[in-house]
Design a protein around this motif. Structure first.
Motif, PDB file in Angstrom:
ATOM      1  N   SER A 227       0.826  -1.206   0.000  1.00  0.00           N
ATOM      2  CA  SER A 227       0.000   0.000   0.000  1.00  0.00           C
ATOM      3  C   SER A 227       0.859   1.255   0.000  1.00  0.00           C
ATOM      4  CB  SER A 227      -0.929   0.011   1.229  1.00  0.00           C
ATOM      5  OG  SER A 227      -1.800  -1.095   1.192  1.00  0.00           O
ATOM      6  N   ILE A 228       1.934   1.239   0.779  1.00  0.00           N
ATOM      7  CA  ILE A 228       2.836   2.406   0.820  1.00  0.00           C
ATOM      8  C   ILE A 228       3.513   2.583  -0.533  1.00  0.00           C
ATOM      9  CG2 ILE A 228       4.895   3.367   1.894  1.00  0.00           C
ATOM     10  CD1 ILE A 228       2.430   3.383   3.683  1.00  0.00           C
ATOM     11  N   ILE A 229       3.949   1.459  -1.125  1.00  0.00           N
ATOM     12  CA  ILE A 229       4.571   1.524  -2.467  1.00  0.00           C
ATOM     13  C   ILE A 229       3.565   2.068  -3.479  1.00  0.00           C
ATOM     14  CG2 ILE A 229       5.503   0.138  -4.356  1.00  0.00           C
ATOM     15  CD1 ILE A 229       6.634  -1.765  -2.168  1.00  0.00           C
ATOM     16  N   ALA A 230       2.309   1.579  -3.375  1.00  0.00           N
ATOM     17  CA  ALA A 230       1.257   2.040  -4.292  1.00  0.00           C
ATOM     18  C   ALA A 230       0.963   3.523  -4.097  1.00  0.00           C
ATOM     19  CB  ALA A 230      -0.017   1.222  -4.065  1.00  0.00           C
ATOM     20  N   LEU A 231       1.045   3.994  -2.876  1.00  0.00           N
ATOM     21  CA  LEU A 231       0.807   5.418  -2.602  1.00  0.00           C
ATOM     22  C   LEU A 231       1.863   6.279  -3.292  1.00  0.00           C
ATOM     23  CD1 LEU A 231      -0.663   7.695  -1.074  1.00  0.00           C
ATOM     24  CD2 LEU A 231       0.849   7.246   0.881  1.00  0.00           C
ATOM     25  N   PHE A 232       3.124   5.898  -3.141  1.00  0.00           N
ATOM     26  CA  PHE A 232       4.193   6.666  -3.792  1.00  0.00           C
ATOM     27  C   PHE A 232       4.069   6.577  -5.311  1.00  0.00           C
ATOM     28  CE2 PHE A 232       6.295   6.308   0.385  1.00  0.00           C
ATOM     29  CZ  PHE A 232       6.682   7.636   0.545  1.00  0.00           C
ATOM     30  N   TYR A 233       3.682   5.391  -5.791  1.00  0.00           N
ATOM     31  CA  TYR A 233       3.485   5.221  -7.233  1.00  0.00           C
ATOM     32  C   TYR A 233       2.377   6.149  -7.737  1.00  0.00           C
ATOM     33  CZ  TYR A 233       2.182   3.032 -11.668  1.00  0.00           C
ATOM     34  OH  TYR A 233       1.870   2.824 -12.993  1.00  0.00           O
ATOM     35  N   THR A 234       1.302   6.239  -6.956  1.00  0.00           N
ATOM     36  CA  THR A 234       0.183   7.112  -7.343  1.00  0.00           C
ATOM     37  C   THR A 234       0.605   8.573  -7.335  1.00  0.00           C
ATOM     38  OG1 THR A 234      -1.425   5.543  -6.465  1.00  0.00           O
ATOM     39  CG2 THR A 234      -2.157   7.837  -6.694  1.00  0.00           C
ATOM     40  N   LEU A 235       1.348   8.972  -6.294  1.00  0.00           N
ATOM     41  CA  LEU A 235       1.808  10.362  -6.218  1.00  0.00           C
ATOM     42  C   LEU A 235       2.750  10.702  -7.367  1.00  0.00           C
ATOM     43  CD1 LEU A 235       2.471  10.627  -2.357  1.00  0.00           C
ATOM     44  CD2 LEU A 235       0.577  11.643  -3.653  1.00  0.00           C
ATOM     45  N   ASP A 236       3.479   9.686  -7.828  1.00  0.00           N
ATOM     46  CA  ASP A 236       4.447   9.920  -8.898  1.00  0.00           C
ATOM     47  C   ASP A 236       3.805   9.917 -10.279  1.00  0.00           C
ATOM     48  OD1 ASP A 236       7.180  10.237  -9.870  1.00  0.00           O
ATOM     49  OD2 ASP A 236       6.975   8.161 -10.597  1.00  0.00           O
ATOM     50  N   THR A 237       2.791   9.024 -10.485  1.00  0.00           N
ATOM     51  CA  THR A 237       2.228   8.849 -11.830  1.00  0.00           C
ATOM     52  C   THR A 237       0.798   9.366 -11.963  1.00  0.00           C
ATOM     53  OG1 THR A 237       1.346   6.640 -11.317  1.00  0.00           O
ATOM     54  CG2 THR A 237       3.632   6.773 -12.117  1.00  0.00           C
ATOM     55  N   GLY A 238       0.117   9.492 -10.834  1.00  0.00           N
ATOM     56  CA  GLY A 238      -1.301   9.897 -10.910  1.00  0.00           C
ATOM     57  C   GLY A 238      -2.223   8.739 -11.217  1.00  0.00           C
ATOM     58  N   ASN A 239      -1.675   7.533 -11.282  1.00  0.00           N
ATOM     59  CA  ASN A 239      -2.468   6.332 -11.567  1.00  0.00           C
ATOM     60  C   ASN A 239      -2.947   5.732 -10.227  1.00  0.00           C
ATOM     61  OD1 ASN A 239      -3.492   3.809 -12.234  1.00  0.00           O
ATOM     62  ND2 ASN A 239      -1.979   3.463 -13.850  1.00  0.00           N
ATOM     63  N   TYR A 240      -4.266   5.692  -9.997  1.00  0.00           N
ATOM     64  CA  TYR A 240      -4.837   5.267  -8.727  1.00  0.00           C
ATOM     65  C   TYR A 240      -5.189   3.776  -8.691  1.00  0.00           C
ATOM     66  CZ  TYR A 240      -5.404  10.173  -7.456  1.00  0.00           C
ATOM     67  OH  TYR A 240      -5.176  11.483  -7.149  1.00  0.00           O
ATOM     68  N   THR A 241      -4.972   3.053  -9.786  1.00  0.00           N
ATOM     69  CA  THR A 241      -5.456   1.674  -9.876  1.00  0.00           C
ATOM     70  C   THR A 241      -4.852   0.773  -8.807  1.00  0.00           C
ATOM     71  OG1 THR A 241      -5.728   1.934 -12.256  1.00  0.00           O
ATOM     72  CG2 THR A 241      -5.743  -0.315 -11.375  1.00  0.00           C
ATOM     73  N   LEU A 242      -3.522   0.745  -8.735  1.00  0.00           N
ATOM     74  CA  LEU A 242      -2.843  -0.135  -7.777  1.00  0.00           C
ATOM     75  C   LEU A 242      -3.201   0.248  -6.339  1.00  0.00           C
ATOM     76  CD1 LEU A 242      -0.861  -2.430  -7.284  1.00  0.00           C
ATOM     77  CD2 LEU A 242       1.015  -0.772  -7.376  1.00  0.00           C
ATOM     78  N   LEU A 243      -3.238   1.551  -6.044  1.00  0.00           N
ATOM     79  CA  LEU A 243      -3.573   2.016  -4.697  1.00  0.00           C
ATOM     80  C   LEU A 243      -5.008   1.618  -4.335  1.00  0.00           C
ATOM     81  CD1 LEU A 243      -2.839   3.584  -2.144  1.00  0.00           C
ATOM     82  CD2 LEU A 243      -3.599   5.686  -3.289  1.00  0.00           C
ATOM     83  N   SER A 244      -5.907   1.752  -5.307  1.00  0.00           N
ATOM     84  CA  SER A 244      -7.308   1.399  -5.054  1.00  0.00           C
ATOM     85  C   SER A 244      -7.451  -0.074  -4.724  1.00  0.00           C
ATOM     86  CB  SER A 244      -8.172   1.749  -6.272  1.00  0.00           C
ATOM     87  OG  SER A 244      -8.125   3.132  -6.532  1.00  0.00           O
TER      88      SER A 244
END
Length: 596
Positions: A227-244
């Motif tokens: 989840s933490i990795i997905a959060l940083f990924y979302t902040l970096d790319t704007g892609n919410y899929t993995l975080l969701s």
């Protein structure tokens, strides 16, 4: 004891003076820290304000220092507030003990909630105002009050057990500072009650451990990491899929443990403060020097384990309690599965300690009992620890007095009852018969609780205690005075058939019938009692009963209290004598009061 009442008076006066000064000094410190804290807060705001206008980095760093100082002073202020409250509680205790020493009353609970209109509880003034419970009580928790109540209700009857408690109390009574620390700390949190204990016991009984513990213990770290990795990924790319996806998976696990742990969370989450108090109290008791005493050593060992384990449970309870902050827990559950961590920690604690918690709670009560008896012993340096005979049936006392009477009022007596039998105690009205019966009963009860007794010397055989002294009718139960008395006598007769040896205290029975019937019934009952392994103190105005001694000289003995009339004044000496009372005072008193 190695001190006198005069030394006790000085001891408590010094305590009062020292704690009064300490509280005053701490109050000044707290006020100064509060002022300093306000200045740091103002300085932080001012420096932050200046930074936004000047953008000088030095001001920003100084503002951080101001904030750090402010936060540190908040902690310091709380520490000194807590310390002041401890000293205030110690001051309150010292004042209370000084008041008790000077017969001004005990501020601890008098046990009115335990008042029972049965047996020796009502006859010997065990509970309620001016009671034996109130004399001893120094408990500060519900568990302690219950333990003291149970010791009064079920006194010890085994020689070895009584001697073990005597040894523990003799050692522990020299540790006033630790007893004082316990009471002062317990008084910080007065909200402990039966509801808290019930909630803990319900949790222990009803809790169902996880069947898939290993899975949840691993997933609570794995999923949050993704989840933490997905959060940083979302902040970096704007892609919410993995975080969701991670958030949905997290909440699925949260919902599962919530369904499984809902009741446990509700019971434990509200117990944090009480558990913290218990942990702190156990920690205090670990500092008691045991001096090779078995009871103290065992209790210290239990306290050491309980302090650490209950501290962990208190920490978990605090985590669970924080779930009431919906905003924080929503975020934490979404990313870190906060509830799952709480559930796993609670599950692990339950698995490790479920069989011990009940015993730990009972130990809290037992320590409170030791506190009460130890302070009682400390405050009565002239009282003695009784000697105990394992066999036979005897009570021997030198200068025994009633523990509830002041030293100014007390008249002591000595006697030696070496075998089973009936002791007929005669005497005029107000001569001291009833008080004598209560004196023997109260001191026997104290002796069987491991406490010192109000005597210069006391030797006894542990025995059950039964009495028929006070009788009251009941309109609600449709019970007359006479029937209530008969029921009490029937109860004694039934109990001594299986509960023996026993001490039986009887005061003037069958007052509700004519003199001939009264004599016949009393005589028959006495003849029934001499067949049992009991010592019976039978107080009566009926001098005719003393003729039974002629027929049963080995089983019935006569004692008396006398009164004399001198210069038109009635005089009592309250001294127990061998023989039959000769003097009367009813007619004299009626004439003096103008009744006849």
């Amino acid at each position: 004891m190695n001190h006198t009442y005069a030394q006790l008076d000085t001891f408590y006066q010094n305590k009062i003076e020292n704690y009064t000064l300490a509280v005053h000094q701490l109050k000044n410190k707290i006020n100064f820290i509060a002022l300093l804290r306000a200045l740091f807060f103002i300085a932080w705001l001012y420096l932050l304000y200046q930074y936004f206008y000047t953008h000088q980095q030095a001001l920003l760093w100084l503002s951080f220092l101001g904030l750090a100082g402010f936060l540190a002073l908040i902690s310091t202020h709380a520490h000194f507030n807590n310390k002041r409250q401890i000293f205030q509680n110690k001051l309150w205790l010292a004042k209370n003990e000084w008041n008790v020493l000077h017969e001004n009353g005990n501020a601890f609970d008098d046990g009115s909630e335990f008042v029972l209109n049965e047996g020796y509880f009502v006859d010997l003034d065990i509970f309620g105002k001016h009671s034996l419970f109130h004399l001893l009580n120094r408990t500060t928790t519900w568990l302690g009050k219950q333990a003291l109540y149970q010791h009064f209700r079920n006194p010890m009857l085994q020689k070895e057990k009584i001697e073990a408690y005597q040894s523990a109390i003799q050692t522990y009574s020299q540790q006033y500072a630790l007893i004082e620390e316990w009471i002062a700390s317990a008084l910080l949190h007065k909200n402990e009650s039966t509801e808290h204990i019930t909630a803990l016991e319900q949790w222990m009984k009803q809790y169902i451990p996880f069947k898939n513990r290993t899975y949840f213990n691993r997933i609570r770290f794995v999923l949050p990491a993704f989840s933490i990795i997905a959060l940083f990924y979302t902040l970096d790319t704007g892609n919410y899929t993995l975080l969701s996806v991670c958030i949905v998976l997290n909440w699925l696990h949260v919902f599962f443990v919530g369904k499984h742990n809902g009741m446990a969370f509700a019971n434990i989450g509200k117990q944090q403060e009480v558990l913290q108090t218990y942990s702190r109290l156990f920690k205090i008791f670990t500092h008691v020097p045991a001096n090779n005493d078995a009871i103290l050593q065992r209790t210290i060992t239990i306290s050491n384990e309980a302090s650490k384990s209950i501290s962990k449970l208190s920490f978990i309870a605090n985590l669970i309690h924080q779930r009431s902050n919906l905003l924080a827990t929503t975020l934490l559950n979404s990313l870190l599965m906060y509830d799952v961590h709480c559930a796993v920690l609670l599950n692990s604690w339950h698995n490790a300690h479920q069989s011990k918690l009940k015993g730990w709670l009972e130990t809290i009560g037992e320590i409170e009992y030791l506190n009460s008896i130890a302070l009682f012993a400390y405050n009565h340096p002239t009282f003695v620890y009784p000697g105990i005979k394992a066999e036979g049936l005897s009570i021997t006392a030198l200068n025994i007095g009633h523990p509830l009477l002041s030293a100014k009022q007390m008249v002591t007596n000595s006697f030696q009852f070496e075998e089973a039998g009936v002791l007929l105690v005669t005497g005029s009205n107000m001569s001291g018969k009833s008080t004598f019966l209560r004196t023997i009963g109260c001191n026997l009860l104290l002796a069987e609780m491991g406490a010192p007794v109000c005597a210069a010397n006391f030797l006894f055989t542990p025995m059950y205690l039964f009495s028929c002294i006070r009788i009251s009718d009941s309109l609600q139960e449709n019970t007359s005075y006479f029937m209530a008395e008969l029921q009490k006598l029937a109860y004694i007769k039934t109990q001594i058939a299986t509960n023996y040896p026993a001490l039986i205290l009887i005061d003037e029975i069958l007052r509700g019938t004519n003199s001939a019937d009264k004599y016949e019934g009393s005589a028959e009952f006495i003849l029934q009692l001499i067949q049992q392994p009991c010592i019976v103190l039978f107080a009566t105005h009926d001098l005719k009963l003393n003729t039974l001694e002629e027929s049963y000289p080995n089983d019935i003995t006569s004692y008396c209290f006398e009164s004399t009339i001198e210069n038109n004044h009635l005089i009592f000496d309250y001294v127990l004598r061998r023989g039959i009372a000769q003097n009367k005072n009813a007619t004299f008193l009626m004439k003096k009061m103008g009744i006849i």
